[in-house]
Design a protein around this motif. Sequence first.
Motif, PDB file in Angstrom:
ATOM      1  N   HIS A  40       1.020   6.654  -6.633  1.00  0.00           N
ATOM      2  CA  HIS A  40      -0.139   7.867  -6.920  1.00  0.00           C
ATOM      3  C   HIS A  40       0.293   9.169  -6.425  1.00  0.00           C
ATOM      4  O   HIS A  40       0.347  10.197  -6.944  1.00  0.00           O
ATOM      5  N   LEU A  41       1.121   9.170  -5.192  1.00  0.00           N
ATOM      6  CA  LEU A  41       1.571  10.616  -4.888  1.00  0.00           C
ATOM      7  C   LEU A  41       2.840  10.999  -5.465  1.00  0.00           C
ATOM      8  O   LEU A  41       2.875  12.142  -5.689  1.00  0.00           O
ATOM      9  N   LEU A  63      -2.968   3.845   5.780  1.00  0.00           N
ATOM     10  CA  LEU A  63      -2.738   4.023   4.378  1.00  0.00           C
ATOM     11  C   LEU A  63      -3.689   4.121   3.429  1.00  0.00           C
ATOM     12  O   LEU A  63      -4.222   4.698   2.483  1.00  0.00           O
ATOM     13  N   LEU A  64      -4.826   3.062   3.769  1.00  0.00           N
ATOM     14  CA  LEU A  64      -6.115   2.866   3.330  1.00  0.00           C
ATOM     15  C   LEU A  64      -6.814   4.317   3.537  1.00  0.00           C
ATOM     16  O   LEU A  64      -7.459   4.804   2.211  1.00  0.00           O
ATOM     17  N   LEU A 102      -6.929  10.873  -0.795  1.00  0.00           N
ATOM     18  CA  LEU A 102      -6.122  11.181  -1.876  1.00  0.00           C
ATOM     19  C   LEU A 102      -6.430  10.785  -3.267  1.00  0.00           C
ATOM     20  O   LEU A 102      -6.115  10.739  -4.235  1.00  0.00           O
ATOM     21  N   GLU A 103      -7.667   9.876  -3.196  1.00  0.00           N
ATOM     22  CA  GLU A 103      -8.281   9.369  -4.339  1.00  0.00           C
ATOM     23  C   GLU A 103      -7.268   8.560  -5.193  1.00  0.00           C
ATOM     24  O   GLU A 103      -6.896   8.561  -6.234  1.00  0.00           O
ATOM     25  N   ALA A 104      -6.626   7.594  -4.463  1.00  0.00           N
ATOM     26  CA  ALA A 104      -5.491   6.872  -4.935  1.00  0.00           C
ATOM     27  C   ALA A 104      -6.169   5.688  -5.686  1.00  0.00           C
ATOM     28  O   ALA A 104      -5.269   4.814  -6.410  1.00  0.00           O
ATOM     29  N   GLY A 105      -7.258   5.527  -5.482  1.00  0.00           N
ATOM     30  CA  GLY A 105      -7.852   4.323  -6.425  1.00  0.00           C
ATOM     31  C   GLY A 105      -8.005   2.923  -5.614  1.00  0.00           C
ATOM     32  O   GLY A 105      -8.168   1.760  -6.233  1.00  0.00           O
ATOM     33  N   THR A 106      -7.456   3.050  -4.166  1.00  0.00           N
ATOM     34  CA  THR A 106      -7.411   1.872  -3.480  1.00  0.00           C
ATOM     35  C   THR A 106      -8.824   1.621  -2.683  1.00  0.00           C
ATOM     36  O   THR A 106      -9.651   2.629  -2.328  1.00  0.00           O
ATOM     37  N   LEU A 119       0.728  -1.050  -0.088  1.00  0.00           N
ATOM     38  CA  LEU A 119       0.033  -0.022  -0.108  1.00  0.00           C
ATOM     39  C   LEU A 119       0.945   1.144  -0.006  1.00  0.00           C
ATOM     40  O   LEU A 119       0.508   2.393  -0.711  1.00  0.00           O
ATOM     41  N   ALA A 120       1.928   1.313   1.027  1.00  0.00           N
ATOM     42  CA  ALA A 120       2.817   2.510   1.006  1.00  0.00           C
ATOM     43  C   ALA A 120       3.324   2.587  -0.618  1.00  0.00           C
ATOM     44  O   ALA A 120       3.367   3.809  -1.150  1.00  0.00           O
ATOM     45  N   LYS A 121       3.574   1.684  -1.188  1.00  0.00           N
ATOM     46  CA  LYS A 121       4.209   1.771  -2.688  1.00  0.00           C
ATOM     47  C   LYS A 121       3.112   2.590  -3.313  1.00  0.00           C
ATOM     48  O   LYS A 121       3.337   3.420  -4.320  1.00  0.00           O
ATOM     49  N   LYS A 122       2.006   1.890  -3.316  1.00  0.00           N
ATOM     50  CA  LYS A 122       0.763   2.287  -4.297  1.00  0.00           C
ATOM     51  C   LYS A 122       0.288   3.744  -4.033  1.00  0.00           C
ATOM     52  O   LYS A 122       0.129   4.545  -5.052  1.00  0.00           O
TER      53      LYS A 122
END
Lengths: 174, 437, 533
Positions: free
Chosen positions: C333-334, C476-477, C483-487, C325-328
């Motif tokens: 994303h960020l 992170l979720l 942040l609307e990262a898509g997760t 998740l940190a990576k994603k």
Amino acid sequence: MTPVHTEPLQVTPPAEVAEVHFDDDMEKRIREILKRYPTKQAAVLPLLWMCQERWGWTSPGIMNAVAERLELAPAFVEGVVTFYTMYQTEPPGKYLLQVCTTLSCQLCGTSGLVDHLKERLGIDFGETTRDGRFTLLDVQCLGACGEAPIIQVNNDYYTELTPEKLDQLLDELV
Amino acid sequence: MEPILLRARGETNSRSISTYLRLGGYGALKKAFIMDPAAIREEVKNSGLRGRGGAGFPAGVKWGFVPQDSPKPKYLICNADESEPGTFKDREIIHVDPHMLIEGIIIASYAISANTAYIYIRGEFVEEARILEQAIAEAYKKKYLGKNILTTGYDLDLYVHRGAGAYICGEETALIESIEGKRGLPRLKPPFPAVVGVFGCPTVVNNVETLACVPHIIERGAAWFASIGRPRNTGPKLFCVSGHVNRPGVYELPLGVTFREIIEEHCGGMRDGKALKAFIPGGSSAPVLPADKVDTAADFDAVAEAGSMLGSGGLIVMDETVDMVWALENLLTFYAHESCGQCTPCREGSDWALDVVRRIRRGHGRPEDIETLQRIARYASQGMTICPLGDAFCGPITSFLNHFGHEFEAYIEAATPAPRKKLPILPVRSGRGTFGL
Amino acid sequence: MVTVTIDGHEVQVAEGTNIVEAAGKAGIEVPTYCYHPGLSVVGQCRICFVEIEGQPRLVTACSTPVADGMSVLTGSERVKEARAAVMEFLLENHPLDCPVCDQAGECYLQDYSFEHGLDTTHMVDERRTFPGFERRLIGPHVVQNQNRCIQCTRCVRFTQEISETSDLTMKARGNHSYIDTFNSEPYDNPWSACAADVCPVGALTVKEFRFRARVWHLEETPSICPGCSIGCNISLGNLKGIVHRFVPRHNPEINGWWMCDYGRFLAEGLNDRDIEQPSRADAQSEERAEMSWAEAIDEVARLIATGSDVQAVVSANLPNEALLLAKKVLADHLGARVLTPINDGEKHKIKNAQRQWIGSVDSHANSTGARLIGLPTGDQDALVKFLESSNGPLIVLDNRAHPWLATDAAAAALKGRPLIVLARTHTPLSRHAAVVLPLASWAETEGTYTSSTGRVQLAQRAFFPKAGAKPAAEALLLLGARLEAGTDPNLTPRAMFEELAAEVPAFAGMTYRRLAGEPGVPALGFEEVAHVG
């Protein structure tokens, strides 16, 4: 009774055997002993005997030295020493009076000898006289039951004892 | 019977090699060297020689268990850890004729293709160890030991290994552990020493007396040996007599002689003219027999039939004055002291039985104590333990109760309850090595 | 393979298997004291007697290998009688002090006495005691009560065969033999407490756990040791949310039956917590202002937006799911630059069931996972350099990711930067961070970790996080959603792991079910395990 021929033990005080080293003569004997066995460990008993003859008893320092020389753990060596009854882990008197207390000797009057010894020396089994001359031990069958009763003094057997013979023996052990 | 094992008794300098040679010693060895090792094993098997250490197992059969095709070195060990109470015959052989033993060791080693042999001698036998060392040195000098013995190409080294005070080391696997420098704890079997013995190699362990018979068998033949004694119980036997007889000592007699003959004829009868009460026929581990069994023949099978065992041939004689409860307490003291502590039934049982018998003798017995003793004897023997020490102390318990149970009952009937002890409140002690809790 | 029948059940076992193990395979427990599958066989307690049909004598199951066609009876009348007798012998001198014995509840004497013993004893005499050896601290962690010892020698064999320190020995003989060290010196080796683990009775107990809890009240959770990269399997014992102990859990491939003292005594530390709610620094006072998670996440988003060069430090102690998740969220994303600092730490080692030493490569439970997931790693120098290279917002997951981060020097170096810190206990860095988020402890986190030998293993959650703490993955979720990262904000750890298995090739084909059923699943490329020493 066989004539008195027992040499006193040369008992080294604890402080002097806190740490021991093998001198050249002992090293030579160790090498001879090691030749007899395919493993170093097998030399544990012979080396302990050699040390006890040299220092009179088996101190922790001696066990440590034997362990180191044979590449064993000192705890292992102490386990071995304490399994066998003849390695003295406390400094004994000059004469170890080892009285056989098993059946055949008892049938032939050991208890009378024991009472006599305790009274004369003023000590109980496992104790040493104040002058450091005698240590009294009760031991199991010495394997000479035909000549009962028997006392082993240091390395020597004295057989068919009576209180009178015992007195004579004690008088001569100086 | 002509003396065989003790033939040199009474000779001046009987221990020296020159005396031994004068009496025909080391002749058997020369004869053995022209035989095939397998033929020697066969000869000993045919002689019917049974182990003299206590178990009575046929020696030749034992030798036959050594896998001859094993690439590992083979070892012969002479068991001179004579510690069974009432037994002192091996000491006698060493004192009288050490070379007879050494010759037997050389022949046995040759028969099993061993190039190293050890004599494991109990630590208390300091003088005997010296005698053996000296005799071995003589044998080396005369080329009976060492490299290329008598130019046959056969090598054998023989060493004395001293024990240090442990009865259990007379058990062959405990003895092996002890040679290896460990605590003398008997091993689990199988594997048996003949396959995995000392240093992991095939090993035969034989008693001193057994090995001392070997030169005679080779020299005079299996048939001659088998003609002494009775069928399946062949050869001369050293009987060690101790206790209440006029002339205790070691007697060499054919197997099958009766205990009455031993006591009355050879040992000069009971001391002080007292009556025989009981005797232990084969060292203290053998069940005790009452006086009415005194006509039993002293051989392996007849004694077994009478409910005991010939064991080592150590005959302990007790007269009418002996308190049998006291005698059992004495024996149990020995076994509790000598139990190696490895397996549960023997470690706990020997000490427990001693506690019970001691309490009975001190006048605090309880009726249920007899059952407790029987229970201990039942469950610390017969395969419940690793080695036979369990059976060794249970046999006496059972037999003392069987034959002299009334003495135990008399103590119990007269008993008073044991004084109630306040349980101690245990302090937190700081013994040596404690650094605070 | 040979076929044997145990109490009528046929089982196939490898040749040379002993009867205890073969019976175990048939679901039948043969009682044992001296036998331990990780130690040599001595056959001396005699409780494991079984009957082999057709053989006159009972045999000890531990020392008897099975033979093809053998039929074993573990509950015949003769066996029951023999076991009851052995139980009586064992209890003859054993003090019946169960109420004050720390082994109670996990004592084999209690268990087998109940199952196989008599309901009475014939013993009326005084019990044997070892004065001075009743409560003796024999080393930094182990307490001895020799009165309770049944002379099974498991502990002695442990020091001879596993730790290879040979520091315990049996002294004297017979009923008076006792356990001791050479010259009664302290019993101290890196695995010393395992001697108490193997002790089947209360003769050796662990000082740190003595009288902390009755074991039947403890809730045991399968977990992984957080101490280093070896990944020893442990059972984490807690009582009402307080962690009381770690004990090793059998894993033949990694730690056998063992664990080191260093790892074992990290247990207590899991209870430390001085950060219970999200908080932000207050410009007006030293006190931090608490806030809700929603407010905190908003604040984090605001802080991140204040700079362009966002950095993140991600701990190699976090589970695979949090690292992914940190990576994603952070890296992909960020666009943050991410570094996973690696601290070598003190090296540890442990023996597996094949008696091979396995060694740690660093002090993190999941550095291997971080590498496999593709997070950049670096040592302390790299970490310092990395942090010097930006003045932008910094996310620290978590404040003890590297020992250097916990120092005053780190706090000083990062002063003035917008800091977002996940933490369980304060360090100088977290005290002045703009936002601090409470992090769930190891015991409060479910997740998978990849050992230095590449085994992916599951550590279960022992209890729910206390106060406002959340596992890193959950934090992170929340951030990802904000942040609307898509997760997917509702992902469970299991679903996260499925994602990991689907997305990262090294984890291909793994499922939770496999992790639970196997001694760790080797990651791709780790099929061959390297051993040390």
